[in-house]
Design a protein around this motif. Structure first.
Motif, PDB file in Angstrom:
ATOM      1  N   ASP A 130       0.829  -1.213   0.000  1.00  0.00           N
ATOM      2  CA  ASP A 130       0.000   0.000   0.000  1.00  0.00           C
ATOM      3  C   ASP A 130       0.863   1.263   0.000  1.00  0.00           C
ATOM      4  N   VAL A 131       2.145   1.117  -0.272  1.00  0.00           N
ATOM      5  CA  VAL A 131       3.132   2.203  -0.312  1.00  0.00           C
ATOM      6  C   VAL A 131       3.279   2.862   1.069  1.00  0.00           C
ATOM      7  N   GLU A 132       3.044   2.085   2.102  1.00  0.00           N
ATOM      8  CA  GLU A 132       3.147   2.577   3.475  1.00  0.00           C
ATOM      9  C   GLU A 132       4.457   2.117   4.095  1.00  0.00           C
ATOM     10  N   VAL A 133       5.138   3.027   4.773  1.00  0.00           N
ATOM     11  CA  VAL A 133       6.328   2.674   5.523  1.00  0.00           C
ATOM     12  C   VAL A 133       5.861   1.942   6.784  1.00  0.00           C
ATOM     13  N   THR A 134       6.275   0.683   6.908  1.00  0.00           N
ATOM     14  CA  THR A 134       5.878  -0.105   8.077  1.00  0.00           C
ATOM     15  C   THR A 134       7.020  -0.256   9.079  1.00  0.00           C
ATOM     16  N   TYR A 135       8.204   0.199   8.666  1.00  0.00           N
ATOM     17  CA  TYR A 135       9.374   0.161   9.550  1.00  0.00           C
ATOM     18  C   TYR A 135      10.341   1.228   9.073  1.00  0.00           C
ATOM     19  N   ALA A 136      10.899   1.973  10.014  1.00  0.00           N
ATOM     20  CA  ALA A 136      11.884   3.006   9.675  1.00  0.00           C
ATOM     21  C   ALA A 136      12.962   3.017  10.747  1.00  0.00           C
ATOM     22  N   TRP A 137      14.207   2.920  10.287  1.00  0.00           N
ATOM     23  CA  TRP A 137      15.364   2.990  11.186  1.00  0.00           C
ATOM     24  C   TRP A 137      16.422   3.845  10.504  1.00  0.00           C
ATOM     25  N   VAL A 138      16.918   4.856  11.209  1.00  0.00           N
ATOM     26  CA  VAL A 138      17.955   5.741  10.675  1.00  0.00           C
ATOM     27  C   VAL A 138      19.005   5.925  11.752  1.00  0.00           C
ATOM     28  N   SER A 139      20.277   5.756  11.373  1.00  0.00           N
ATOM     29  CA  SER A 139      21.376   5.927  12.323  1.00  0.00           C
ATOM     30  C   SER A 139      22.145   7.199  12.004  1.00  0.00           C
ATOM     31  N   ASP A 140      22.442   7.969  13.032  1.00  0.00           N
ATOM     32  CA  ASP A 140      23.315   9.128  12.869  1.00  0.00           C
ATOM     33  C   ASP A 140      24.781   8.726  12.940  1.00  0.00           C
ATOM     34  N   ASP A 141      25.033   7.471  13.315  1.00  0.00           N
ATOM     35  CA  ASP A 141      26.397   6.950  13.410  1.00  0.00           C
ATOM     36  C   ASP A 141      26.620   5.985  12.241  1.00  0.00           C
ATOM     37  N   PRO A 142      27.442   6.350  11.258  1.00  0.00           N
ATOM     38  CA  PRO A 142      27.632   5.495  10.089  1.00  0.00           C
ATOM     39  C   PRO A 142      28.304   4.160  10.401  1.00  0.00           C
ATOM     40  N   GLY A 143      28.842   4.016  11.605  1.00  0.00           N
ATOM     41  CA  GLY A 143      29.478   2.765  11.984  1.00  0.00           C
ATOM     42  C   GLY A 143      28.534   1.745  12.594  1.00  0.00           C
ATOM     43  N   VAL A 144      27.268   2.110  12.747  1.00  0.00           N
ATOM     44  CA  VAL A 144      26.282   1.224  13.367  1.00  0.00           C
ATOM     45  C   VAL A 144      25.445   0.558  12.276  1.00  0.00           C
ATOM     46  N   GLU A 145      25.381  -0.769  12.330  1.00  0.00           N
ATOM     47  CA  GLU A 145      24.554  -1.515  11.397  1.00  0.00           C
ATOM     48  C   GLU A 145      23.154  -1.691  11.974  1.00  0.00           C
ATOM     49  N   PRO A 146      22.173  -1.951  11.103  1.00  0.00           N
ATOM     50  CA  PRO A 146      20.815  -2.171  11.603  1.00  0.00           C
ATOM     51  C   PRO A 146      20.724  -3.472  12.403  1.00  0.00           C
ATOM     52  N   ASP A 147      19.666  -3.593  13.179  1.00  0.00           N
ATOM     53  CA  ASP A 147      19.351  -4.835  13.881  1.00  0.00           C
ATOM     54  C   ASP A 147      18.629  -5.720  12.864  1.00  0.00           C
ATOM     55  N   TYR A 148      19.351  -6.672  12.297  1.00  0.00           N
ATOM     56  CA  TYR A 148      18.806  -7.477  11.197  1.00  0.00           C
ATOM     57  C   TYR A 148      17.612  -8.320  11.635  1.00  0.00           C
ATOM     58  N   ASP A 149      17.620  -8.802  12.882  1.00  0.00           N
ATOM     59  CA  ASP A 149      16.462  -9.556  13.395  1.00  0.00           C
ATOM     60  C   ASP A 149      15.228  -8.653  13.437  1.00  0.00           C
ATOM     61  N   GLU A 150      15.434  -7.404  13.832  1.00  0.00           N
ATOM     62  CA  GLU A 150      14.338  -6.443  13.898  1.00  0.00           C
ATOM     63  C   GLU A 150      13.787  -6.148  12.503  1.00  0.00           C
ATOM     64  N   VAL A 151      14.680  -6.007  11.518  1.00  0.00           N
ATOM     65  CA  VAL A 151      14.248  -5.774  10.141  1.00  0.00           C
ATOM     66  C   VAL A 151      13.444  -6.970   9.629  1.00  0.00           C
ATOM     67  N   GLU A 152      13.952  -8.155   9.885  1.00  0.00           N
ATOM     68  CA  GLU A 152      13.250  -9.366   9.452  1.00  0.00           C
ATOM     69  C   GLU A 152      11.863  -9.471  10.110  1.00  0.00           C
ATOM     70  N   ALA A 153      11.776  -9.152  11.397  1.00  0.00           N
ATOM     71  CA  ALA A 153      10.476  -9.168  12.089  1.00  0.00           C
ATOM     72  C   ALA A 153       9.528  -8.131  11.480  1.00  0.00           C
ATOM     73  N   ALA A 154      10.054  -6.977  11.129  1.00  0.00           N
ATOM     74  CA  ALA A 154       9.231  -5.928  10.506  1.00  0.00           C
ATOM     75  C   ALA A 154       8.706  -6.385   9.150  1.00  0.00           C
ATOM     76  N   VAL A 155       9.541  -7.097   8.410  1.00  0.00           N
ATOM     77  CA  VAL A 155       9.108  -7.624   7.110  1.00  0.00           C
ATOM     78  C   VAL A 155       8.007  -8.649   7.305  1.00  0.00           C
ATOM     79  N   GLU A 156       8.176  -9.504   8.304  1.00  0.00           N
ATOM     80  CA  GLU A 156       7.170 -10.518   8.583  1.00  0.00           C
ATOM     81  C   GLU A 156       5.836  -9.873   8.943  1.00  0.00           C
ATOM     82  N   ASP A 157       5.880  -8.785   9.720  1.00  0.00           N
ATOM     83  CA  ASP A 157       4.667  -8.058  10.085  1.00  0.00           C
ATOM     84  C   ASP A 157       4.022  -7.383   8.881  1.00  0.00           C
TER      85      ASP A 157
END
Length: 159
Positions: A130-157
Motif C-alpha cells: 500500500d506504499v506505506e512505511v511499516t518500519y523506519a530505522w535511521v542511524s546518525d552513526d555510520p558505523g552502526v549496522e541495523p538490527d537485522y532480526d528487527e528488520v526481518e520481524a518488521a518484514v514478517e509483520d
C-alpha cells in the motif's frame, strides 16, 4: 524522514542488477512488496560492505517472507554492479547518484573531514504493497549496522 505509517516517497532511479535497468518504487511494490530499502553511505567501504553482505547472508529468510531487498547509495550504477559482483550480492542495488531519494527521505549526511558530502545515512525502510512505511530505522552513526532480526520481524509483520 518518513515515519512508520507514512506514505513512502516514490522515486525512479537506475537499478544495478548485473545490467542497468530502471527502478520505480511504486511499480515494483505491485509484485515485490514488502520491499526493504537499505540505504548505505558508500560501496567498497568496510561497514557498508559488511551490511550488504549480511543482507545477502539473510536473503533466503527475506525471500521466504516474499520480501524484496534493495541496497541504495549515491554510487553510480556501474560502481554498484562491480560492488555486487565482488561481494556476490544477489539483490539489486539502487543508484541515487543525483541525491534525489536521499533528499526525499531526509537522510543526507556529510563526512566533511573527508570532503564527502550528501551521502545517505545508514537507514532501513520497509514498505508494504500500500506504499506505506511499516518500519523506519535511521542511524546518525555510520558505523552502526541495523538490527537485522528487527528488520526481518518488521518484514514478517508487513507481509
Amino acid at each position: 524522514m518518513p515515519e512508520t505509517g507514512d506514505a513512502a516517497p516514490d522515486f525512479t532511479v537506475p537499478l544495478a542488477n548485473g545490467d542497468v535497468d530502471s527502478f520505480t518504487l511504486s511499480e515494483r511494490l505491485e509484485d515485490e512488496a514488502p520491499v526493504v530499502l537499505a540505504f548505505f553511505p558508500g560501496a567498497f567501504t568496510g561497514v557498508c560492505t559488511d551490511e550488504m553482505c549480511t543482507f545477502q547472508d539473510r536473503l533466503a529468510a527475506f525471500n521466504d517472507l516474499d520480501a524484496t531487498v534493495y541496497g541504495v547509495s549515491r554510487d553510480s550504477p556501474f560502481a554498484l554492479n562491480e560492488f555486487r559482483n565482488q561481494n556476490g550480492l544477489e539483490f539489486g542495488l539502487l543508484s541515487d547518484y543525483n541525491k534525489d531519494v536521499i533528499a526525499d527521505y531526509d537522510i543526507e549526511m556529510d563526512f566533511a573531514d573527508l570532503g564527502v558530502y550528501g551521502v545517505a545515512k545508514r537507514s532501513v525502510f520497509v514498505v508494504n504493497g500500500d506504499v506505506e512505511v511499516t518500519y523506519a530505522w535511521v542511524s546518525d552513526d555510520p558505523g552502526v549496522e541495523p538490527d537485522y532480526d528487527e528488520v526481518e520481524a518488521a518484514v514478517e509483520d508487513a507481509a
